[in-house]
Scaffold this active site. Structure first.
Site, PDB file in Angstrom:
ATOM      1  CG  ASN A   1      -2.326  -0.480   0.808  1.00  0.00           C
ATOM      2  OD1 ASN A   1      -2.682  -0.437  -0.379  1.00  0.00           O
ATOM      3  ND2 ASN A   1      -3.111  -0.942   1.769  1.00  0.00           N
TER       4      ASN A   1
ATOM      5  CG  PHE B   1      -0.065 -10.325   3.817  1.00  0.00           C
ATOM      6  CD1 PHE B   1      -0.331 -10.819   5.086  1.00  0.00           C
ATOM      7  CD2 PHE B   1      -0.324 -11.134   2.727  1.00  0.00           C
ATOM      8  CE1 PHE B   1      -0.834 -12.103   5.270  1.00  0.00           C
ATOM      9  CE2 PHE B   1      -0.836 -12.415   2.886  1.00  0.00           C
ATOM     10  CZ  PHE B   1      -1.091 -12.909   4.165  1.00  0.00           C
ATOM     11  CB  CYS B   2      -0.072  -3.457   3.585  1.00  0.00           C
ATOM     12  SG  CYS B   2      -0.408  -2.974   5.249  1.00  0.00           S
ATOM     13  CG  ASN B   3       0.329  -6.859  -2.305  1.00  0.00           C
ATOM     14  OD1 ASN B   3      -0.441  -6.532  -3.216  1.00  0.00           O
ATOM     15  ND2 ASN B   3       1.547  -7.294  -2.550  1.00  0.00           N
TER      16      ASN B   3
END
Ligand code: PLP
Length: 467
Positions: free
Chosen positions: A137, A395-397
């Site tokens: 992100n 996972f902020c993806n």
């Protein structure tokens, strides 16, 4: 429990593991608390584990030295400046980056480096920000600077099941760079979702078509050699705690000097200028990294970065790489082979099944005997009860997550356009919105001092989930 037979079979399948045995000695000497706590730590993509000797060396440095704010010439200030500048040089040396070509900006973390690029990259209308779906992100967030300045933003998808990019699409996108414009291409050297290692050869191919290249090395650097004398991205953000665990709060943006000169900072701050005037309403930024380090750098923790890098060098990054490859290969082979009595596979893997061009994270969802997905939060709770540290979520993806979970553009548009969700959307609202589809997965990641028992312990845990 891991058995000797298992270990022998593992060694037979991965004979190069034997050459990494010094890491077992190191773990016993310098990371003994892991085994004393009986914990299986498998979140190295989240954060590394520090050696006790790193902390001791840093403590000695602090206990012996007198360090003051580096923005002066007094002896305490001079000592801090020397420690910071030595570390800066060491970072360049570690990554084989020529000081004539590259500079190091100390940041709080990889995200701090990414924000510096985003806010300072000279995006204008008809400029372009190109990035892969597979990005953290903090790389996605740069698109907001591009949007705000009227630049075009293009995402390149990754394709299931391996989650690699279809290169033809990338080639087409590279060809869309307008000559004379600013074009920034961003991708991770290693995905924090699927662990895919995207090709470093893209850097020169993108350069040749007029793109500046941002290579996110946060997940790659902890167990791979990044040699900046061989591949030459313009911007390389990373976090040191991911490489050697300690200290937290320090990262770097390693930047090509030429590319750095292109950036335009949106403000000035203490430490970044040569002269700033109130009455004259003018300021002059300093050169190089100085212009990008706002205020006082973390001068007490930065020297611990040199200690950490020396620690990795003493082990050898190739040894770490080899160990991670062997253990991840073993985990992949056995986890993906597990089946319920009904024949239903226990897991679905997101990413490559083989170790070629992939790193040490294995991302999966678990399924019950009927083939229904088990909520990743339930797996995390079960792992917690077994004293296993792993990571769940996206996972902020979100780009990789949406593709892996089969969440479509249309579903997202319907969800985000509901009046109720114009301003606020909690993760639970989001789950309801996408019809109860999985919003996350389970990531198991190996690293510096993972050993066979850790991986086998996790496999035993997984086996316990079979109906
Ligand atoms: C690939 C990647 N990029 C960027 C980041 C951001 O790192 P940080 O949270 O330390 O800023 C992470 C963190 O997990 C990552 O895995």
């Amino acid at each position: 429990m891991p058995t000797l037979d298992n270990y022998k079979t593992f060694l037979k399948a991965h004979p190069s593991y034997a050459a990494t045995s010094r890491l077992d000695d190191l773990r016993a000497d310098d990371y003994g608390r892991l085994d004393r706590a009986g914990q299986i730590y498998l979140d190295y993509t989240g954060g590394g584990i520090y050696a006790e000797s790193q902390v001791r060396q840093h403590q000695q440095l602090l206990l012996k030295g007198i360090y003051g704010n580096p923005h002066s010439t007094n002896p305490a200030s001079h000592a801090a400046t020397a420690a910071v500048e030595n570390t800066r040089e060491y970072v360049l040396r570690y990554f084989h980056a020529s000081p004539d070509e590259y500079d190091v900006i100390f940041t709080a973390n990889a995200s701090g480096g990414l924000k510096l690029v985003g806010e300072s990259y000279p995006f204008r209308p008809d400029d372009h920000y190109l990035l892969t779906f597979d990005n953290h992100n903090s790389v996605n967030g740069i698109r907001e600077f591009a949007h705000a300045r009227g630049s075009e933003v293009t995402y390149i998808p990754v394709a299931l099941p391996d989650m690699r990019v279809v290169e033809r699409q990338l080639e087409d996108a590279w060809d869309k760079a307008l000559p004379g414009h600013n074009n920034l291409f961003a991708y991770p050297a290693q995905s924090n979702f699927s662990s895919v290692q995207h090709p470093l050869e893209w850097i020169e191919r993108a350069h040749a078509r007029g793109w500046d290249v941002l290579l996110d090395a946060a997940a790659f650097a902890p167990s791979n050699r990044l040699d900046l004398s061989v591949c030459k991205p313009d911007f390389v953000p990373l976090s040191f705690y991911k490489i050697f665990g300690y200290p937290t709060g320090v990262g770097a943006l390693i930047a090509r000097r030429e590319a750095l000169a292109k950036l335009r900072r949106p403000w000035f701050a203490g430490g970044t200028i040569t002269v700033a005037s109130v009455q004259g309403d003018k300021y002059y930024l300093a050169d190089g990294h100085t212009a990008f380090e706002d205020g006082t750098v973390d001068y007490l923790n930065i020297p611990a970065v040199e200690i950490g890098l020396r620690h990795i060098e003493a082990i050898g990054i190739e040894i770490i790489h080899e160990r991670v490859s062997c253990l991840t290969g073993w985990m992949l082979e056995h986890l993906t082979a597990m089946r319920h009595a009904t024949g239903v596979p226990l897991v679905r893997l997101y990413g490559p099944t083989a170790m070629q061009a992939r790193g040490g994270a294995v991302t999966v969802n678990f399924y019950n005997t009927h083939g229904q997905a088990i909520d990743h939060r339930a797996i995390e709770e079960a792992a917690n009860r077994s004293n296993i540290s792993l990571r769940t979520g996206c996972f902020c993806n979100p780009g990789a997550g949406e593709l892996a979970m089969g969440i479509s553009r249309l579903e997202l548009a319907v969800c985000f356009s509901q009046p109720l969700h114009e301003q606020r959307l909690s993760i639970d609202d989001f789950r309801t919105c996408i019809d109860g589809k999985s919003t996350g997965a389970v990531r198991i990641s190996t690293g510096l001092v993972t050993n066979f028992n850790d991986v086998q312990g996790f496999l035993n845990f997984a086996q316990g989930l079979l109906g």
